[in-house]
Design a protein around this motif. Structure first.
Motif, mmCIF file in Angstrom:
data_model
loop_
_atom_site.group_PDB
_atom_site.id
_atom_site.type_symbol
_atom_site.label_atom_id
_atom_site.label_comp_id
_atom_site.label_asym_id
_atom_site.label_seq_id
_atom_site.Cartn_x
_atom_site.Cartn_y
_atom_site.Cartn_z
ATOM 1 N N ALA A 139 -2.035 -12.695 1.528
ATOM 2 C CA ALA A 139 -0.852 -12.095 0.892
ATOM 3 C C ALA A 139 -1.274 -10.960 -0.031
ATOM 4 O O ALA A 139 -0.645 -9.899 -0.063
ATOM 5 N N LEU A 140 -2.402 -11.210 -0.768
ATOM 6 C CA LEU A 140 -2.885 -10.163 -1.678
ATOM 7 C C LEU A 140 -3.321 -8.941 -0.877
ATOM 8 O O LEU A 140 -3.044 -7.802 -1.248
ATOM 9 N N ALA A 141 -4.013 -9.221 0.239
ATOM 10 C CA ALA A 141 -4.458 -8.113 1.089
ATOM 11 C C ALA A 141 -3.248 -7.344 1.614
ATOM 12 O O ALA A 141 -3.240 -6.105 1.625
ATOM 13 N N GLN A 142 -2.226 -8.121 2.012
ATOM 14 C CA GLN A 142 -1.011 -7.476 2.518
ATOM 15 C C GLN A 142 -0.388 -6.578 1.438
ATOM 16 O O GLN A 142 0.040 -5.451 1.725
ATOM 17 N N ALA A 143 -0.378 -7.113 0.205
ATOM 18 C CA ALA A 143 0.190 -6.337 -0.904
ATOM 19 C C ALA A 143 -0.586 -5.034 -1.074
ATOM 20 O O ALA A 143 -0.004 -3.964 -1.251
ATOM 21 N N ARG A 144 -1.926 -5.155 -0.977
ATOM 22 C CA ARG A 144 -2.749 -3.957 -1.157
ATOM 23 C C ARG A 144 -2.515 -2.967 -0.009
ATOM 24 O O ARG A 144 -2.397 -1.767 -0.214
ATOM 25 N N VAL A 145 -2.423 -3.547 1.211
ATOM 26 C CA VAL A 145 -2.170 -2.679 2.371
ATOM 27 C C VAL A 145 -0.826 -1.965 2.203
ATOM 28 O O VAL A 145 -0.704 -0.762 2.443
ATOM 29 N N ALA A 146 0.170 -2.753 1.740
ATOM 30 C CA ALA A 146 1.505 -2.163 1.536
ATOM 31 C C ALA A 146 1.427 -1.044 0.511
ATOM 32 O O ALA A 146 2.026 0.026 0.686
ATOM 33 N N LEU A 147 0.645 -1.321 -0.552
ATOM 34 C CA LEU A 147 0.505 -0.316 -1.607
ATOM 35 C C LEU A 147 -0.148 0.956 -1.057
ATOM 36 O O LEU A 147 0.307 2.076 -1.307
ATOM 37 N N VAL A 148 -1.227 0.710 -0.292
ATOM 38 C CA VAL A 148 -1.921 1.859 0.304
ATOM 39 C C VAL A 148 -0.958 2.608 1.233
ATOM 40 O O VAL A 148 -0.918 3.845 1.239
ATOM 41 N N ALA A 149 -0.164 1.821 1.992
ATOM 42 C CA ALA A 149 0.799 2.441 2.909
ATOM 43 C C ALA A 149 1.798 3.281 2.116
ATOM 44 O O ALA A 149 2.107 4.424 2.500
ATOM 45 N N VAL A 150 2.274 2.697 0.999
ATOM 46 C CA VAL A 150 3.233 3.431 0.158
ATOM 47 C C VAL A 150 2.583 4.710 -0.361
ATOM 48 O O VAL A 150 3.170 5.791 -0.324
ATOM 49 N N LEU A 151 1.326 4.526 -0.817
ATOM 50 C CA LEU A 151 0.600 5.689 -1.340
ATOM 51 C C LEU A 151 0.427 6.757 -0.266
ATOM 52 O O LEU A 151 0.640 7.941 -0.505
ATOM 53 N N LEU A 152 0.030 6.278 0.930
ATOM 54 C CA LEU A 152 -0.155 7.219 2.042
ATOM 55 C C LEU A 152 1.152 7.924 2.359
ATOM 56 O O LEU A 152 1.184 9.136 2.566
ATOM 57 N N ALA A 153 2.238 7.118 2.371
ATOM 58 C CA ALA A 153 3.553 7.695 2.664
ATOM 59 C C ALA A 153 3.888 8.754 1.617
ATOM 60 O O ALA A 153 4.371 9.846 1.954
ATOM 61 N N LEU A 154 3.587 8.388 0.345
ATOM 62 C CA LEU A 154 3.846 9.346 -0.746
ATOM 63 C C LEU A 154 3.017 10.608 -0.549
ATOM 64 O O LEU A 154 3.503 11.729 -0.724
ATOM 65 N N LEU A 155 1.744 10.354 -0.165
ATOM 66 C CA LEU A 155 0.833 11.478 0.052
ATOM 67 C C LEU A 155 1.368 12.385 1.160
ATOM 68 O O LEU A 155 1.420 13.608 1.017
ATOM 69 N N VAL A 156 1.766 11.715 2.259
ATOM 70 C CA VAL A 156 2.296 12.468 3.396
ATOM 71 C C VAL A 156 3.543 13.242 2.953
ATOM 72 O O VAL A 156 3.702 14.432 3.252
#
Ligand code: ADP
Length: 613
Positions: free
Chosen positions: A294-311
């Motif tokens: 779950a923690l990994a998923q949260a981090r992945v989601a965060l990274v995804a959000v960050l990537l989305a923001l970056l994009v």
């Protein structure tokens, strides 16, 4: 600020804004991480609790189903019979076979019958190596409970089978008397097998906090709490669990991510724990799920959000960049257009101005031309009138002189006749006759001059026209004592033209010559006539001063004159020029090398001898 500087400032500030937004997004994301983790862990917990409810329902459903079986089996008459006659081998085999059937039908591992001492007299395992028959289970609590007339239940590691099982027992009664005890044993492997393979681990602990059931075999018989002495003694007495295997599960319980969390030594991740009791069995069912995924998923989601923001930021930047470029291009185009429009406007302005100027000039010229034509017409009219006046004066002079002479001759003739002097009378009459002839001659010229000139052209005798002209200026010639030297070929020279107009031209040349020689003592005019195949040429030379520079250039212009006002109109040569041009001839002027002006009149020779007027 200059355009370029503003642009670069705009770009620069845009890049900084994007960077700042990115940093803020990053910081926000990092601050968001615990919440995100909590979100995912909550989800896990929900699933955990669902799995727990499912496990508890499954377990308690099975327990309550199994609970009824021993009492039902105990009611069979054969069991009481066998207990009353244990030596009846056939009955024992029949009962045991029946038990064996029961195990298959109920899904139980063993069904067996004990007498009042706890000795097994019939068992479903009667044919197996490790048969329960002949074995005593008087130490088991379920036996003790049942032999007292109650229902017994117990969980233990089978001493014979070495299988973990749950035991239910019921008394076999005859009336109120307890003859024996029938027990049913269920193993737990099936449950554990059903729990395998899920994302979570299950364990069931008893009242002593000993884990007796789990999908993880390494957790079997582990204690969650330290065992007290009493419990240890009881377990030993009941032979419930092998004491040597009861080891504590090394773990720490804490409260994290909004719930209870267990860290177990050696496990790679902490576990999220949910618990529910099964009170009738005195059990506690635990479902444990590792938090790490779950923690990994949260981090992945965060990274995804960050990537989305970056994009998004990149896309924003690209769009902004493009917009800036587009604006730049539009600006450049607008500037170029402005410059172009300004230039066009300037040039159009110039052109318009030039155009207006030209239009004005054209209008002025037209007006001048019209004025000129009117003036010209007026002057031509005036010229004609002047010519008429001159002509009248000349005529009256020409006629008055002979008339006066005739008067005096006729008076003299009358006097001579009275005196009878006839010869003198005759002489006077002859003089009168000669004078009349002369007047007739003048009249003859005048008549030809007075005839209305027509515009048509035709053959004209040039020598005769010259004679007419000389006759017309004869008086002036004589007044100035001018000598006319003529070089005329034999025979007539015919040219194309109109006689009256031709005479007018020659008269004009002769009077101009005389004008030029005014005041000279021996004025002389030389006239020559020659011809070639196509043209006849008449030359009139005088011995005057010739034409000065400007006069040479403008002699044929209308109203150009060097004469005193009232003397010349400046129309003679201009009219002559036009007349000659009408005849398809040429009128030219030059100064003679030895002085004086030479006018050359060239006219096309006529084919026919039909005279034109
Ligand atoms: P006008 O005789 O009324 O002046 P013309 O058209 O006949 O007008 O002549 C124009 C001008 O040409 C004269 O004023 C004179 O200056 C010049 N001109 C014409 N004929 C002669 C000539 N034979 N010798 C010198 N100048 C002449």
């Amino acid at each position: 600020m200059a355009d370029g500087a503003r642009d670069s400032f705009r770009r620069f500030s845009g890049a900084w804004a994007a960077l700042a937004a990115l940093v803020v997004a990053l910081a926000l994301s990092i601050a968001m991480l615990p919440h995100l983790e909590r979100l995912f862990v909550d989800e896990v917990r929900e699933r955990n609790e669902a799995a727990l409810r499912l496990a508890v329902e499954g377990l308690s459903g099975t327990l309550s189903r199994f609970e009824a079986f021993p009492a039902l089996i105990a009611e069979r008459p054969a069991l009481a019979e066998l207990l009353e006659a244990p030596e009846d081998e056939a009955l024992r085999v029949r009962v045991s076979a029946q038990f064996s059937e029961d195990t298959r039908a109920l899904g139980a591992s063993d069904v067996y019958l004990m007498d009042r001492t706890g000795l097994t007299i019939a068992a479903s395992s009667y044919l197996k190596d490790r048969s329960f028959v002949g074995r005593s289970f008087d130490y088991r609590p379920y036996f003790a409970d049942a032999v007292k007339g109650g229902l017994g239940r117990f969980f233990a590691l089978g001493t014979t089978s070495r299988e973990r099982g749950y035991y239910y027992a019921a008394p076999v009664l005859r009336g109120d008397e307890v003859l024996g005890v029938v027990a049913v044993k269920f193993t737990v492997e099936e449950f554990e097998a059903a729990w395998q393979g899920g994302e979570n681990d299950l364990l069931v602990s008893d009242l002593d906090n000993i884990v007796f059931m789990s999908n993880r075999p390494d957790w079997h018989f582990r204690t969650l709490q330290p065992l007290d002495r009493e419990a240890r003694a009881r377990i030993e007495r009941d032979r419930q669990y092998p004491l040597e295997r009861l080891e504590p599960l090394d773990h720490v319980t804490s409260f994290r991510w909004g719930g209870e969390v267990i860290d177990i030594a050696g496990a790679p991740s902490p576990f999220l724990v949910s618990r529910l009791p099964i009170p009738e069995a005195g059990w506690q069912v635990h479902v444990l799920t590792p938090v790490a995924p779950a923690l990994a998923q949260a981090r992945v989601a965060l990274v995804a959000v960050l990537l989305a923001l970056l994009v998004l930021a990149m896309v924003g930047l690209v769009i902004r960049q493009r917009r800036l470029r587009l604006l730049d291009r539009i600006e450049t185009q607008r500037t170029q257009q402005d410059v172009l429009e300004r230039r066009v406007a300037e040039r159009t302005g110039d052109l318009n101005e030039a155009n207006q100027q030209l239009t004005l000039e054209v209008q002025e010229r037209r007006a001048t031309e019209t004025r000129l034509k009117t003036t010209q017409q007026e002057l031509i009219q005036a010229g004609k009138l002047a010519a008429l006046g001159q002509m009248s004066a000349a005529l009256s002079h020409e006629f008055n002189q002979p008339l006066a002479a005739i008067k005096s001759y006729s008076d003299n003739a009358a006097t001579f006749l009275e005196r009878g002097r006839l010869p003198e009378t005759g002489e006077n009459l002859q003089r009168i006759s000669r004078l009349v002839d002369r007047m007739a001659e003048i009249s003859q010229h005048l008549r030809s001059f007075a005839r209305r000139p027509k515009d048509q052209t035709g053959p004209v005798p040039l020598a005769a026209a010259l004679d007419d002209a000389l006759a017309l200026v004869d008086m002036r010639l004589r007044q100035q004592n001018a000598v006319v030297a003529r070089d005329i070929p034999e025979g007539e020279v015919w040219v194309t033209g109109g006689r009256v107009r031709l005479v007018q031209v020659i008269v004009n040349l002769l009077t101009n010559a005389l004008d030029a020689m005014t005041g000279m003592t021996d004025p002389r005019i030389e006239i020559s006539l020659s011809q070639d195949a196509s043209d006849a040429v008449l030359r009139v030379r005088d011995h005057g001063p010739g034409l000065a520079g400007d006069a040479m250039g403008q002699a044929f212009d209308p109203f150009f004159t060097t004469k005193d006002p009232g003397k010349g109109l400046g129309l003679g040569l201009s009219i002559s020029y036009n007349i000659v041009r009408d005849f398809d001839g040429r009128l030219e002027v030059a100064n003679h090398p030895e002085g004086g002006a030479v006018f050359t009149l060239s006219l096309p020779r006529a084919q026919s001898v039909q005279e034109a007027v």
